[in-house]
Design an enzyme around this catalytic site. Structure first.
Site, PDB file in Angstrom:
ATOM      1  CB  ALA A 138      -0.974  -0.036   1.174  1.00 47.45           C
ATOM      2  CB  SER A 139       0.180   4.686   1.169  1.00 48.26           C
ATOM      3  OG  SER A 139      -0.979   4.794   0.376  1.00 48.26           O
ATOM      4  CB  THR A 140       4.300   1.388   3.627  1.00 50.21           C
ATOM      5  OG1 THR A 140       4.241   0.222   2.798  1.00 50.21           O
ATOM      6  CG2 THR A 140       3.219   1.308   4.697  1.00 50.21           C
TER       7      THR A 140
END
Length: 650
Positions: A340-342
């Protein structure tokens, strides 16, 4: 006329006949004596060595002695895996006349299950002869006393004291330490294959386990089996006609296995485990020391007690572990999840490094993104967008999907694949655990090979927000976070810091110590790191609530990964879908900002938003390590230094 009387006996003839018979008998006796003497000479002189050896073999036996397995300690010297003494009911099959009868009589005295009998017979079938094999372990004092009173009825059966592996912290460390298990036929086959590969005589490795019934099956116990096990010893013993040992003639002491000293901090490991349980979380947390690559903690929840396996787990207990919660599954190294956005900070760094964006680049953000000549809209998590235009720092701080959709298309999948490999994605971290998976760092070739399909631009768009085909392990995420914290240096992650044997210590140096990412223009990395710092700060950082009033400056990035695809015209509503389809919550971060001491990755399955669930957990972990563990260490160090200075002054 009188008749002449005839003699009743012919003395001369009888004397002659008797003499002949005596001569014949004497010849026979002399012949037999000569034969016996010749036979005795052959046995006693000619074949002396042969029969002496056979005689000795009937009376003297060489038996192996199991080595003491090495211990495992945390960085503070706390014992994590030890050996404890137990009593086991053991049988030497060659000394038992009727095995079925013996086993049946033992079962009348002790609670021995069919499963235990089957396991015993399996060992006997494949292991060396004249060794003793346990049919029941962990006998209590009453059971030992009962058998001692009846031992004379059971030839070849005895109660033996053995050392058994014991894990005092049980479930808290099982996914790090691993566990022991019985040596199987498959294990023996692998030993022989190992001998062939290493061009040794087949059976050499088996001989090391001649007195050992168990070996490491998972985790550190398996990875360092060769070092932990030690070298087998032997003793030459004299036995009586029943095979019982009368005396020990010679003894070659076994060599104990090496001890392992870890980077891992037990207190931190237990704190994370406690926090995960309090939150009812399934998932994993990995914390590393950026400056060394040492793993400070590695937690996977739910977990299980490895001591259940040491003495041989029953089928019933094993089935209880095969639940939907999957406690046997090490999520930290085996679990693969969309990042995801990590990964947005890493993509931003790559975009700056490749020159496809600059610190001043801004894009329009209506709350969605579309490819040229395509009406499909890739939505931002914030339906109305993050402003008329968005730059790279704001995109990281507020986790703007639209910006990274656009960036991923500008970079292209080839650049993304090559760039992300430098951070360790799609490859092993070097961790000293065999079970580690590599996840998927997708590429054109990968999709063609795995799916039999070409790569589409839409695939690249999804990669821009860490979704689609891209999967990582929590361990890889922690490693990639440490690379940012460590200014582009990527160390091979390690659990073991050093080995010890007989008070001699050997540092654990991985084959490839580190990898250096090109950070020649430091401003690229500084911008990314400053952006991650603002993620934990007001007014708009997605983790600002979690790090309010922190006593240190932290950097981080939140992530919320979709588990179930949502149609373009649908809205995500957790109340309308099963829990197993709820979003995964993620957070990566490091602290203190200027001199990082800890970098971590938090992954919580089906927990919801990363900012509201994973980030608060990360804050508590950092608080404990930085404000309790390290402060205590610093205080102890200062006290020791002061005492040393006072001693020198005196």
């Amino acid at each position: 006329m009188l008749k002449r009387r005839e003699a009743i006996k012919d003395v001369g003839r009888e004397t002659s006949l008797f003499f002949v018979r005596c001569v014949i008998a004497l010849a026979i006796v002399i012949g037999l004596m000569i034969f016996l003497i010749a036979r005795e000479f052959k046995l006693q002189v000619i074949d002396h060595n042969k029969y002496q050896t056979q005689s000795e073999n009937n009376r003297i036996r060489v038996q192996p002695i199991a080595p003491v397995r090495g211990l495992i300690y945390d960085q503070t010297g706390k014992l994590l895996a030890q050996n404890r003494s137990i009593f086991a009911l053991e049988i030497v099959p060659e000394q038992v006349d009727d095995m079925d009868d013996t086993v049946e009589r033992l079962r009348q005295m002790f609670d021995i299950t069919d499963e235990q009998v089957d396991k015993f017979l399996e060992q006997v079938k494949f292991r060396p002869k004249f060794n003793s094999y346990a049919i029941k372990t962990n006998l209590n004092e009453q059971e030992v006393a009962i058998f001692s009173a009846n031992q004379h009825f059971f030839a070849g059966v005895s109660v033996e004291a053995r050392l058994e592996r014991y894990y005092p912290y049980a479930a808290s460390l099982v996914h790090v330490l691993g566990r022991m298990g019985a040596i199987t036929q498959d294990d023996l086959v692998r030993m022989d294959e190992k001998d062939v590969r290493e061009k040794k005589e087949v059976g050499t490795t088996r001989q090391r386990y001649a007195a050992t019934g168990k070996m490491g099956k998972l985790g550190l116990e398996r990875f360092y089996e060769n070092r932990l096990h030690g070298e087998v010893g032997s003793e030459k013993v004299e036995t009586d006609v029943r095979g019982r040992i009368v005396r020990v003639l010679e003894r070659e002491e076994p060599q104990a296995g090496e001890d392992l000293h870890l980077y891992l901090h037990l207190g931190l490991q237990q704190k994370i485990t406690q926090l995960m349980k309090e939150n009812g979380a399934r998932g994993a947390v990995v914390a590393v020391e950026p400056s060394t690559g040492g793993v400070l903690a590695m937690v996977s929840e739910p977990s299980y007690d490895p001591n259940m396996f040491t003495g041989g787990i029953s089928s019933e207990d094993y089935q209880k572990l095969l639940t939907a919660e999957r406690p046997l599954y090490n999520r930290a190294v085996q679990g693969t999840y969309p990042p995801a956005s990590t990964i947005k900070p890493h993509l931003a760094f790559l975009g700056l490094k490749e020159g496809v964006i600059t610190p001043s680049t801004r894009i329009a953000d209506p709350g969605w993104f579309s490819l040229p000549n395509n009406d499909h809209r890739y939505r931002d998590w914030k339906a109305w967008g993050h402003g008329a235009t968005v730059g790279v720092m704001q995109a990281i701080v507020e986790s703007c999907d639209t910006f990274f959709y656009d960036l991923s298309v500008r970079l292209g999948i080839n650049n993304i694949y090559d760039g992300m490999k430098q951070f360790g994605f799609g490859q092993k971290t070097g961790i000293d655990i065999v079970e580690e998976k590599v996840g998927i760092m997708p590429s054109r070739d990968w999709k063609k090979s795995a799916r039999g399909e070409p790569w589409y631009n839409g695939d690249t768009v999804n990669i821009g927000i860490g979704q689609g085909f891209w999967t990582v392990t929590p361990l890889q995420l922690a490693n990639a976070t440490a690379v940012l914290a460590n200014d582009g240096i990527r160390y091979n992650l390690q659990l073991v810091k050093e080995f010890a044997q007989d008070n001699r210590f050997e540092a654990n140096t991985p084959v490839m110590a580190y990898h250096q990412i090109d950070t020649s223009d430091g401003s690229w990395l500084d911008l990314v790191k400053d952006s991650m710092k603002k993620v934990t700060e007001p007014p708009r950082g997605t983790a600002r609530s979690a790090f309010t009033d922190a006593e240190y400056v932290a950097a981080g990035k939140t992530g919320t990964a979709q588990v179930k695809s949502i149609a373009q015209d649908e809205e995500y509503d957790a109340t309308k879908i099963a829990e197993k389809f709820h979003d995964n919550a993620l957070f990566i971060g490091y602290a203190p900002f200027e001199q990082p001491k800890i970098a971590l990755a938090v992954m919580m399955e089906n927990a919801g938003g990363g900012g509201s669930n994973a980030a608060p957990l990360a804050r508590e972990i950092m608080d404990y390590y930085l404000l309790e563990v390290l402060k205590v260490n610093q205080a102890e160090t200062a006290s020791t230094d002061e005492e040393s200075n006072n001693g020198a002054a005196n």
